[in-house]
Design an enzyme around this catalytic site. Structure first.
Site, mmCIF file in Angstrom:
data_model
loop_
_atom_site.group_PDB
_atom_site.id
_atom_site.type_symbol
_atom_site.label_atom_id
_atom_site.label_comp_id
_atom_site.label_asym_id
_atom_site.label_seq_id
_atom_site.Cartn_x
_atom_site.Cartn_y
_atom_site.Cartn_z
ATOM 1 N N HIS A 146 0.861 -1.067 0.107
ATOM 2 C CA HIS A 146 0.016 0.041 -0.005
ATOM 3 C C HIS A 146 0.886 1.173 -0.028
ATOM 4 O O HIS A 146 0.659 2.052 -0.691
ATOM 5 C CB HIS A 146 -1.067 -0.121 1.255
ATOM 6 C CG HIS A 146 -1.889 1.002 1.251
ATOM 7 N ND1 HIS A 146 -2.716 1.346 2.435
ATOM 8 C CD2 HIS A 146 -2.303 1.986 0.410
ATOM 9 C CE1 HIS A 146 -3.470 2.336 2.256
ATOM 10 N NE2 HIS A 146 -3.256 2.831 1.267
ATOM 11 N N GLU B 131 2.332 1.358 -3.417
ATOM 12 C CA GLU B 131 1.342 2.116 -4.303
ATOM 13 C C GLU B 131 1.343 3.678 -4.411
ATOM 14 O O GLU B 131 1.207 4.363 -5.331
ATOM 15 C CB GLU B 131 0.186 1.235 -4.052
ATOM 16 C CG GLU B 131 -0.905 1.944 -4.725
ATOM 17 C CD GLU B 131 -2.261 2.172 -4.158
ATOM 18 O OE1 GLU B 131 -2.408 3.318 -4.169
ATOM 19 O OE2 GLU B 131 -2.790 1.717 -3.387
ATOM 20 N N HIS B 132 1.407 4.026 -3.229
ATOM 21 C CA HIS B 132 1.367 5.625 -2.961
ATOM 22 C C HIS B 132 2.639 6.166 -3.599
ATOM 23 O O HIS B 132 2.873 7.256 -4.217
ATOM 24 C CB HIS B 132 1.128 5.964 -1.586
ATOM 25 C CG HIS B 132 -0.224 6.144 -0.976
ATOM 26 N ND1 HIS B 132 -0.960 7.192 -0.353
ATOM 27 C CD2 HIS B 132 -1.045 5.184 -0.847
ATOM 28 C CE1 HIS B 132 -1.831 6.743 0.027
ATOM 29 N NE2 HIS B 132 -2.094 5.704 -0.268
ATOM 30 N N GLU C 124 4.983 9.291 2.470
ATOM 31 C CA GLU C 124 3.695 8.399 2.393
ATOM 32 C C GLU C 124 3.393 7.260 3.318
ATOM 33 O O GLU C 124 2.344 6.770 3.507
ATOM 34 C CB GLU C 124 3.677 7.853 0.620
ATOM 35 C CG GLU C 124 3.887 8.972 -0.368
ATOM 36 C CD GLU C 124 2.627 9.495 -0.327
ATOM 37 O OE1 GLU C 124 1.361 9.162 -0.101
ATOM 38 O OE2 GLU C 124 2.722 10.845 -0.663
ATOM 39 N N GLU D 206 -4.496 7.175 6.942
ATOM 40 C CA GLU D 206 -5.306 6.633 6.106
ATOM 41 C C GLU D 206 -6.016 5.348 6.760
ATOM 42 O O GLU D 206 -7.043 5.050 6.965
ATOM 43 C CB GLU D 206 -4.920 6.377 4.634
ATOM 44 C CG GLU D 206 -6.075 5.606 3.886
ATOM 45 C CD GLU D 206 -5.567 5.179 2.531
ATOM 46 O OE1 GLU D 206 -4.434 5.645 2.175
ATOM 47 O OE2 GLU D 206 -5.997 4.320 2.055
ATOM 48 N N ARG E 218 -38.700 -9.260 -12.613
ATOM 49 C CA ARG E 218 -38.869 -10.068 -13.758
ATOM 50 C C ARG E 218 -39.082 -9.382 -15.138
ATOM 51 O O ARG E 218 -38.844 -9.641 -16.175
ATOM 52 C CB ARG E 218 -40.298 -10.810 -13.830
ATOM 53 C CG ARG E 218 -40.217 -11.945 -12.959
ATOM 54 C CD ARG E 218 -41.636 -12.860 -13.069
ATOM 55 N NE ARG E 218 -42.781 -12.279 -12.896
ATOM 56 C CZ ARG E 218 -43.229 -12.003 -11.751
ATOM 57 N NH1 ARG E 218 -43.016 -12.308 -10.685
ATOM 58 N NH2 ARG E 218 -44.577 -11.528 -11.879
#
Ligand SMILES: [Zn+2]
Length: 1096
Positions: free
Chosen positions: A151, A154-155, A235, A258, A711
């Site tokens: 994570h 990724e940042h 980060e 976060e 339906r």
């Protein structure tokens, strides 16, 4: 909500579709999640959730001129099979050999799977006529601990790279591109980097920045380790000390914070605990997003190793999709891949192992934090969730389709038997657990209840017993024909429509394909459904549904020992323990630190801040490729619309229609204005809307009605819509029926709405109580998880009637009203029914108060005129009715008092809002250029101060150009005071901002990108309706566009002046925060005179 396997992806959104600031990861997983057609069948359920979301969001967005593939019409597309690249050229020139090539008729796409011979990288090149082009690079990134390394990586990779050596290329793209999607996701076992755009040049720009970011990021650059480490610290995590007072030592970092926000949400805690309990021995047994308690164990060296192991072409799956030239794709990729050699060791290391099945079911008990007040309040609410691992490995296609279908019949609608049994039991307040999850290696199934009284253990056990006994009985008795027909129609409609909302279709397909591909299975298989569906229908006939589903239920659920029941209990001391643990670690460090160490840390803190606060030089920013103003169409996009009038019983009714190709589907809205709704009943409107389709009628109970909707239609719901209007004090508010049906079933669609309006059964105390409890439970979750939208709503409610109405209909006031309503149901339900009836009779009449909105092609529109006329004829006339004072904006009692307030909820982070009105308090003239200013402010000053320096997950400004309301908001914010200081600094920043021609052009282009955002025909038809209701004309939109395109630096300065004046003369603060932070803020900012209020 994705219970067991949520991955992080996000758009930090603003309430009711005011401008959204995109930010990557975390945040509203449910939003993206809801958009995904996760498996063939799951998509159908996604659509239902999606419809609700659209209706609550006021999207003043235009669509693209030529909406591509509005619906997949096989015969229409089959005629034109797009050519692929000559295999010889692919191989000799670019080093790609073809593994497999296939035309997928379901999506009119020619799919070529390539393998890069030098590195082993794989590429799926999907070529079709969709102009919304999509690219993705996906890495397998399994983890062994909960430090959150994938994570954080990724940042971090999006914070500068070899070709783009600036602080945040991601943010620069946000500021300057026409992207229709730009984000990154961390899953439990993979990391995805997707982008999308309709403009080819823009698209390739985005692709290049992303490729450079993932393979050559600055954060792991060996030649400049200091700079790389700084990214990691920003980060990920770092120590911060900005005063000589050692007690102020703390942890900071974007991901750290976060994840503190994520860990504050009991729903996320539940999802994580369930996943970890099901998979104790493999990578899913830890948290790839990062546990705040473990994130601070991650070292920079481990972080760099992780990149080196897994971010390598040999471990990459690339995806290209859309109408661009397939050869260019190979050319771009080969220019990157040729720098690498194969790395088989990394590939081996990245393999995702499987969990050995349990021999016996297990029970796990865990805890989530609640405030002491809530604890004393007797709110001992537990979550009980029953979970299974269904299979040893990914499902085969046949089982996947069958189980997906079973999942839908069990849980797809509120009338579905398993969902209904849970709710009817009264054991809890709302259903939790998302049913089938099959995006990870081994599929799981989870279901349970939240809001269960945890005072006796027996109660918890009852939930588990109920789940098991209901499944057993369904395995024996089977499902009704009507339920099966409804499920089949809903699923088939959804597959054929392929409506992914604002989520690019190419990305939806990529994620679906990846769920097989990532485990070395055939990536093409998950894209095909036509033949499988036919085979499944045949199986249903041959084996009978009772046998087929009975066998599935027994094999995978009832008789499956790999089952874990999770009891998640409230704990009033947990938060203090977590805080204590964190402080303890800091204390240890403090004790070991010398005077010099302190000074060194302060120096480093200052250095990081200085670095963060110093903008990249203009020259450096030029590395980011961008379009030119000449590439931008001067004309604003128009949605085809024609307005006619229909006469019925002496009344005139407006019919707005939009001629667009929709492959035989009619999208229809019937809107009734709220001008005659008494103010005191406003809070009931959203619930009343739910009653309309979820309470049944005098002729059908709600299960039968739900099945009829399934339906006969592709979905039908009722929603409320409210907004302020330009230059008026009044409100525009509507209750709308919104849905879709094929043209041949449009008469049924009208019949259902007509039936509901005339015969809705409002007198059903049990059902109504269930909906109120669900509503309260949902609001409690979102108050903790999305506090910024509540804070912004409060600020708007201090200022105008529309804000006031929205506040009572879904804000904090609405929440408090729901809690009172809960008591009134028990004491005096008759009076509640009388109120609901009063709402019904104030709304549904024909005349100038209503409007019909239709989207389909011209021929279809003509063919359904009779049905529309018949529907309108069936409505009662309105007669002479006055307009309510609140609707005209003349009732000030709807407004909240202007004050600075702190709303207290159990959380580890804050959501800080502040608002003012730039027209009324700052004398700003209305102009499209304000949108450019507001966008730039969000992506520069606020991003840098609130997110980068402050460590909040997001911070943005939101400007309503209709009313002049300007609001600041932060998201998952560790601060309060310094965030307010950053807001106040915005005016000065704008007054002095210097932008060269390049920067200005980028800001203009990005704003146009927002205005022209991509949408499918149903959304375009709806957007046109909203514009019509709010009186926004094409001429006005053209004027705004002209103003956007001719924005100058002067506009920024004028906006800054107005903001300065407005903030000083009339602005308020509303923050959703914790008790401790509220006490601290009240103490530190006495001048603001905060009023604190405990909400949860
Ligand atoms: Zn994140």
């Amino acid at each position: 909500m994705a219970a067991a396997v949520g991955y992080r992806a996000s758009l930090v959104g603003a309430r009711n579709g005011r401008k959204c600031l995109r930010s990557r990861n975390g945040g509203r997983a449910e939003r993206v999640d809801g958009m995904l057609a996760r498996t063939l069948v799951r998509s159908a359920r996604g659509v239902a959730g999606r419809a609700r979301q659209h209706a609550t969001r006021l999207l003043a967005q235009a669509g693209k001129k030529n909406a591509a593939l509005s619906i997949v019409a096989s015969e229409k597309i089959d005629a034109e099979i797009p050519a692929s690249v000559n295999p010889e050229v692919a191989k000799s020139k670019y080093g790609f050999e073809i593994v497999k090539e296939e035309y997928v008729k379901e999506y009119g796409s020619n799919c070529v799977l390539y393998r890069h011979t030098g590195t082993g990288a794989e590429l799926m090149s999907v070529h079709n006529r969709d102009e919304n082009k999509t690219f993705g690079a996906v890495f397998r990134t399994p983890v062994e601990d909960s430090t959150g390394v994938p994570h954080i990586l990724e940042h971090s990779v999006l914070c500068g790279s070899r070709k783009y050596p600036i602080k945040e290329p991601f943010v620069e793209l946000m500021k300057s591109s026409l992207n229709t999607f730009l984000n990154a996701f961390t899953y439990p076992d993979r990391t995805c980097y997707p982008v999308a755009s309709c403009n080819t040049r823009d698209f390739y720009n985005l692709v290049d920045v992303y490729l450079d970011a993932v393979f050559f990021p600055r954060c792991v650059e060996k030649t400049d380790p200091e700079s790389g480490k700084q990214v990691f610290e920003q980060e990920g995590w770092h120590y911060e000390l900005d005063t000589p007072d050692p007690s102020k030592l703390q942890y900071k970092g974007v991901v750290f914070n976060e994840m503190k926000g994520v860990y504050s949400s009991p729903d996320s805690v539940l999802g994580r605990v369930c996943q970890q309990a099901l998979f104790p021995d493999i990578t899913y047994g830890v948290d790839s997003g990062g546990d705040p308690r473990n994130i601070t164990d991650l070292s920079y060296e481990q972080f760099c190793d992780f990149h080196q192991n897994f971010y390598h072409p040999s471990n990459t799956r690339f995806w290209f999709y859309g109408d661009d030239d397939p050869e260019t794709r190979l050319e771009i990729l080969s220019s990157y891949l040729n720098d690498f050699e194969a790395n088989q060791a990394g590939v081996e290391k990245s393999r995702v192992l499987t969990q050995k099945k349990f021999a016996e079911p297990r029970v796990v008990t865990d805890y989530y934090a609640v405030s002491e007040e809530a604890g004393q309040d007797g709110q001992q609410k537990a979550y009980v969730n029953v979970n299974w691992v269904l299979e040893d490995d990914v499902f085969d296609l046949e089982t996947q389709l069958a189980f997906g279908f079973l999942d839908f019949i069990l849980l797809g609608t509120s009338g579905s038997p398993l969902r209904k049994a849970l709710i009817d039991s009264g054991l809890g307040e709302a259903v939790c657990g998302g049913g089938l999850e099959d995006e990870l290696r081994q599929p799981t199934f989870s279901i349970g209840l939240k809001g269960v009284d945890s005072s006796s253990e027996e109660n918890l056990k009852k939930v588990e017993d109920l789940v098991l006994s209901t499944l057993e009985s369904l395995a024996d008795k089977g499902f009704g024909d009507s339920a099966i027909e409804a499920a089949m129609n809903t699923i088939e409609f959804s597959l054929r429509e392929n409506n992914t909302g604002s989520f690019p279709r190419g990305l939806s397909l990529m994620l679906r394909s990846m769920a097989a591909w990532i485990y070395d299975k055939d990536p093409l298989e998950p894209l095909k459904w036509e033949d499988q569906l036919a085979a499944f229908k045949k199986r249903l006939e041959d084996e009978t549904p009772t046998k087929l589903f009975g066998d599935l239920i027994r094999k995978y659920l009832v008789d499956n020992p790999h089952r874990v029941t999770v009891n998640l209990l409230p704990n009033t001391t947990l938060q203090a323990e977590l805080d204590g643990e964190e402080q303890g670690k800091l204390d240890l460090l403090r004790k070991s630190m010398t005077e010099e160490d302190m000074e060194e840390l302060m120096r480093k803190t200052r250095e990081l801040k200085t670095h963060q606060e110093t903008p990249d030089p203009s020259e450096a920013l030029k590395c980011i490729p961008t379009l030119e103003l000449a590439d931008i169409p001067k004309e604003s996009q128009k949605i085809p619309s024609s307005l006619t009038e229909m006469t019925s019983g002496g009344e005139k009714v407006e019919v707005l229609s939009h001629d667009m190709f929709t492959n035989d589907v009619v999208y229809a809205e019937f809107a009734f204005d709220m001008s005659a709704v008494p103010k005191d009943l406003l809070y009931l409107v959203p619930l009343f809307c739910r009653c309309l389709t979820e309470m049944g009628t005098s002729k059908e109970d709600f299960v039968e009605l739900t099945e009829r909707i399934g339906r006969k239609t592709g979905g039908l719901g009722a929603y409320s819509f409210t907004s302020g209007v330009k230059d008026e004090d009044g409100v525009r508010g509507y209750v709308m029926f919104r849905g879709k049906a094929t043209a041949d079933k449009f008469a049924d669609y009208c019949g259902i709405v007509q039936d509901i309006i005339q015969n809705v059964e409002l007198n059903n105390k049990n059902r109504f109580r269930q909906m109120v409890l669900e509503t309260i439970s949902g609001m409690e979750a979102s108050l903790v998880g999305r506090g910024h939208s509540y804070a912004m709503g409060r600020l708007s409610a201090m200022r105008d009637a529309a804000g006031g109405a929205q506040e009572v209909m879904g804000g904090v006031e609405g929440y408090l009203a729901m809690k009172q309503l809960k008591d009134r149901i028990e004491q005096d339900y008759d009076s509640v029914v009388a109120d609901l009836e009063a709402l019904r009779s104030s709304l549904f009449h024909k005349g100038s108060n209503m409007l019909v909105n239709l989207t389909a092609d011209d021929k279809t529109l003509t063919s359904i005129e009779k049905e529309v006329q018949g529907f309108v004829d069936s409505l009662p006339s309105r007669g002479v009715v006055g307009t309510e004072q609140w609707y005209e904006g003349k009732d000030s009692s709807l407004l909240l008092p202007k004050r600075n307030e702190l709303l207290i909820v159990p959380t580890q982070v804050s959501y800080v809002g502040k608002a003012t009105n730039l027209y009324k308090d700052g004398q700003l003239e209305r102009s499209g250029s304000s949108m450019v200013v507001s966008k730039l402010l969000s992506t520069t000053w606020l991003w840098d101060r609130v997110r980068v320096v402050g460590g909040a997950y997001g911070g943005f400004g939101s400007f309503d150009s209709q009313t002049g309301l300007f609001s600041f908001a932060s998201y998952r914010d560790p601060n309060l005071g310094s965030t307010l200081t950053a807001y106040d600094g915005s005016a000065q920043f704008l007054k002095e901002v210097k932008l060269d021609k390049d920067e200005l052009t980028k800001a203009i282009i990005a704003t146009v990108g927002d205005v022209d955002s991509y949408s499918l025909p149903d959304q375009r038809g709806y957007t046109a309706l909203v514009r019509h209701l709010l009186g926004i004309t094409d001429e006005e939109r053209q004027q705004r566009r002209d103003e956007i395109l001719s924005t100058t630096v002067r506009d920024f300065h004028e906006f800054g002046e107005a903001l300065d004046q407005a903030l000083a003369s009339n602005s308020q603060v509303s923050a959703v925060t914790s008790k401790d932070m509220a006490a601290q803020a009240s103490e530190e900012m006495k001048d603001l005179g905060f009023i604190s209020q405990q909400i949860l």
